[in-house]
Design an enzyme around this catalytic site. Structure first.
Site, PDB file in Angstrom:
ATOM      1  N   ARG A 181      39.797  49.243  64.941  1.00 14.16           N
ATOM      2  CA  ARG A 181      38.983  50.315  64.326  1.00 14.16           C
ATOM      3  C   ARG A 181      39.110  51.580  65.268  1.00 14.16           C
ATOM      4  O   ARG A 181      38.267  52.048  65.628  1.00 14.16           O
ATOM      5  CB  ARG A 181      37.481  50.009  64.538  1.00 14.16           C
ATOM      6  CG  ARG A 181      36.890  49.006  63.307  1.00 14.16           C
ATOM      7  CD  ARG A 181      37.214  49.612  61.958  1.00 14.16           C
ATOM      8  NE  ARG A 181      36.586  48.739  60.823  1.00 14.16           N
ATOM      9  CZ  ARG A 181      37.073  47.822  60.486  1.00 14.16           C
ATOM     10  NH1 ARG A 181      38.251  47.439  60.570  1.00 14.16           N
ATOM     11  NH2 ARG A 181      36.413  47.258  59.432  1.00 14.16           N
ATOM     12  N   SER A 232      30.067  49.317  57.673  1.00 14.86           N
ATOM     13  CA  SER A 232      29.494  48.386  59.001  1.00 14.86           C
ATOM     14  C   SER A 232      29.165  49.586  59.680  1.00 14.86           C
ATOM     15  O   SER A 232      29.731  50.739  60.277  1.00 14.86           O
ATOM     16  CB  SER A 232      30.666  47.764  59.656  1.00 14.86           C
ATOM     17  OG  SER A 232      31.191  46.762  58.760  1.00 14.86           O
ATOM     18  N   GLU A 302      30.410  51.933  65.192  1.00 12.99           N
ATOM     19  CA  GLU A 302      31.487  52.157  64.394  1.00 12.99           C
ATOM     20  C   GLU A 302      31.396  53.454  63.631  1.00 12.99           C
ATOM     21  O   GLU A 302      32.450  54.276  63.485  1.00 12.99           O
ATOM     22  CB  GLU A 302      32.034  50.840  63.528  1.00 12.99           C
ATOM     23  CG  GLU A 302      33.226  51.488  62.404  1.00 12.99           C
ATOM     24  CD  GLU A 302      33.666  50.277  61.587  1.00 12.99           C
ATOM     25  OE1 GLU A 302      33.444  48.960  61.853  1.00 12.99           O
ATOM     26  OE2 GLU A 302      33.734  50.666  60.455  1.00 12.99           O
TER      27      GLU A 302
HETATM   28  N1  EPU Z   1      26.586  37.423  59.011  1.00 16.18           N
HETATM   29  C1  EPU Z   1      25.759  37.034  59.305  1.00 16.18           C
HETATM   30  N2  EPU Z   1      24.616  37.819  58.737  1.00 16.18           N
HETATM   31  C2  EPU Z   1      24.542  39.127  58.346  1.00 16.18           C
HETATM   32  C3  EPU Z   1      26.066  39.282  57.991  1.00 16.18           C
HETATM   33  C4  EPU Z   1      27.166  38.599  58.487  1.00 16.18           C
HETATM   34  O1  EPU Z   1      25.408  35.762  60.005  1.00 16.18           O
HETATM   35  O2  EPU Z   1      23.382  39.576  57.778  1.00 16.18           O
HETATM   36  C5  EPU Z   1      28.087  36.649  59.537  1.00 16.18           C
HETATM   37  C6  EPU Z   1      28.429  35.866  58.543  1.00 16.18           C
HETATM   38  O3  EPU Z   1      28.241  34.784  58.004  1.00 16.18           O
HETATM   39  C7  EPU Z   1      30.107  35.572  59.222  1.00 16.18           C
HETATM   40  C8  EPU Z   1      30.165  36.840  60.075  1.00 16.18           C
HETATM   41  O4  EPU Z   1      28.715  37.509  60.352  1.00 16.18           O
HETATM   42  O5  EPU Z   1      30.138  34.692  59.736  1.00 16.18           O
HETATM   43  C9  EPU Z   1      31.116  37.912  59.507  1.00 16.18           C
HETATM   44  O6  EPU Z   1      30.593  38.619  58.546  1.00 16.18           O
HETATM   45  P1  EPU Z   1      31.560  39.237  57.384  1.00 16.18           P
HETATM   46  O7  EPU Z   1      32.598  38.113  56.853  1.00 16.18           O
HETATM   47  O8  EPU Z   1      30.562  39.804  56.501  1.00 16.18           O
HETATM   48  O9  EPU Z   1      32.340  40.231  58.029  1.00 16.18           O
HETATM   49  P2  EPU Z   1      32.109  41.627  59.173  1.00 16.18           P
HETATM   50  O10 EPU Z   1      32.674  40.978  60.445  1.00 16.18           O
HETATM   51  O11 EPU Z   1      30.748  41.834  59.114  1.00 16.18           O
HETATM   52  C10 EPU Z   1      34.155  42.680  58.632  1.00 16.18           C
HETATM   53  C11 EPU Z   1      34.398  44.500  58.726  1.00 16.18           C
HETATM   54  C12 EPU Z   1      33.942  45.010  57.355  1.00 16.18           C
HETATM   55  C13 EPU Z   1      34.969  44.348  56.081  1.00 16.18           C
HETATM   56  C14 EPU Z   1      34.762  42.798  56.341  1.00 16.18           C
HETATM   57  C15 EPU Z   1      35.274  41.907  55.186  1.00 16.18           C
HETATM   58  C16 EPU Z   1      33.691  45.150  60.968  1.00 16.18           C
HETATM   59  C17 EPU Z   1      32.965  45.820  61.884  1.00 16.18           C
HETATM   60  N3  EPU Z   1      33.665  45.131  59.590  1.00 16.18           N
HETATM   61  O12 EPU Z   1      32.761  42.898  58.475  1.00 16.18           O
HETATM   62  O13 EPU Z   1      34.200  46.312  57.205  1.00 16.18           O
HETATM   63  O14 EPU Z   1      34.750  44.697  54.860  1.00 16.18           O
HETATM   64  O15 EPU Z   1      35.035  42.433  57.508  1.00 16.18           O
HETATM   65  O16 EPU Z   1      36.626  41.603  55.665  1.00 16.18           O
HETATM   66  O17 EPU Z   1      35.161  44.765  61.532  1.00 16.18           O
HETATM   67  C18 EPU Z   1      33.596  48.546  57.528  1.00 16.18           C
HETATM   68  O18 EPU Z   1      34.288  48.666  58.790  1.00 16.18           O
HETATM   69  O19 EPU Z   1      32.839  49.585  57.557  1.00 16.18           O
HETATM   70  C19 EPU Z   1      33.512  47.410  56.745  1.00 16.18           C
HETATM   71  C20 EPU Z   1      32.785  47.239  55.834  1.00 16.18           C
END
Ligand code: EPU
Length: 310
Positions: A181, A232, A302
């Protein structure tokens, strides 16, 4: 710090921008995915590389701040708006050309990132699976090195084109400083386009890639909110997830004014329709403070906070 002479310098800069479309006091809420943000003093539209150079030079010559709006995603514009010039790109800068039988794509910074994603998938580019569903424009996607764990756009950059006060220049991928990012473009330059190349193009069938992309998007749709947001809010800290941490401190559903932590995904702040930037910052900083207190982890924003926050 307020700058009493800025309006005069801004008028002088606008005087140098004859022929470009300028809008005064343009409300930026209408230009951001969050639907939040006060007015831009002047919103200027540039449709070519040369127009962008003119804007950058006028800003430098008259010492006027210049902000590049891009697609308005991943942004929190302050309720006080943005002083100086705010730049949007359009016209020829939105062009996209597939070259060398799909090995390369030349794309303008104002092309939408979803359009680039579609074009890359159609040429069988596997990393584009990870871009699918990301909003915004190509310029912003490059600055943020947009994507997911399945692929980030920086991986396929051969070179970017950028406009600075000295004119146009090109910069190869190694000098772009892409990270998670993040990138390391110099301050004061505006990206106008990029040449991209995927050496593994056509290594998989387009149908297979498109199916993988849709599968990812469906998974994301089920785990991310539908209301207005900026994606995010925080970067994931090394080895953990911001969403997991914010949920663990019990903040799902926590709200101030019109801004609340999503019940669906705790790393999203959603705008119920009446949120101010101030509401968003209060919610986010409360989450940051609780995560720090409970886990000793400093979450890093972010979403880019720009303009006058009050
Ligand atoms: N989780 C929780 N509680 C929540 C949300 C998530 O426990 O309320 C846990 C999930 O269970 C999972 C982990 O956190 O184990 C990761 O969650 P998720 O798979 O939703 O991915 P993320 O890391 O939160 C990242 C990117 C997103 C992208 C998704 C899908 C970042 C900061 N965000 O989210 O990007 O869409 O992966 O690949 O790296 C963005 O940057 O704006 C964005 C939406």
């Amino acid at each position: 710090m307020s700058d009493a002479l800025l309006p005069e310098r801004l008028d002088a800069a606008c005087g140098d921008l004859g022929g470009l479309h300028l809008r005064r006091d343009e409300p930026l809420a209408a230009h951001t995915t969050f639907g939040i943000g006060g007015p831009a003093d002047v919103l200027v539209e540039a449709g070519t590389d040369d127009d962008v150079v003119r804007v950058v030079q006028a800003a430098a010559r008259h010492r006027v701040p210049l902000f590049v709006l891009g697609g308005g995603s991943n942004l929190l514009v302050g309720d006080g708006g943005i002083r100086g010039l705010t730049l949007t790109l359009s016209g020829a800068l939105a062009e996209l050309r597939v070259l060398d039988d799909g090995l390369r794509i030349d794309v303008g910074a104002a092309s939408t990132f979803p359009r680039l994603t579609q074009a890359a998938l159609a040429q069988g580019w596997p990393p584009a699976v990870g871009w699918f569903g990301t909003p915004g424009q190509v310029g912003g996607a490059l600055v943020m090195n947009a994507g997911t764990r399945q692929g980030e756009v920086g991986e396929v950059v051969v070179e970017v084109r950028m406009a600075g006060a000295g004119g146009l220049e090109r910069r190869g991928r190694a000098a772009c400083g892409f990270g998670y990012r993040s990138s390391a473009f110099p301050l004061g330059v505006v990206l106008t386009g990029a040449l991209l190349q995927c050496d593994s193009h056509k290594s998989k069938e387009v149908e297979t890639l498109t199916a993988m992309a849709h599968e990812q998007l469906n998974r994301r749709r089920a785990t991310q909110p539908k209301q207005r947001s900026a994606g995010s809010i925080f970067k994931n800290p090394p080895g953990d997830y911001a969403g997991r941490l914010i949920e663990a401190v019990g903040l799902k559903g926590y709200a101030v004014g019109g801004a609340g932590i999503s019940d669906v995904h705790a790393n999203f702040i959603v705008n119920s329709g009446a949120a101010t930037a101030r509401d968003v910052v209060q919610v986010a900083e409360h989450a940051r403070a609780l995560v720090k207190e409970r886990f000793g982890i400093e979450l890093e924003w972010e979403v880019r906070r720009v303009g006058v926050h009050r």
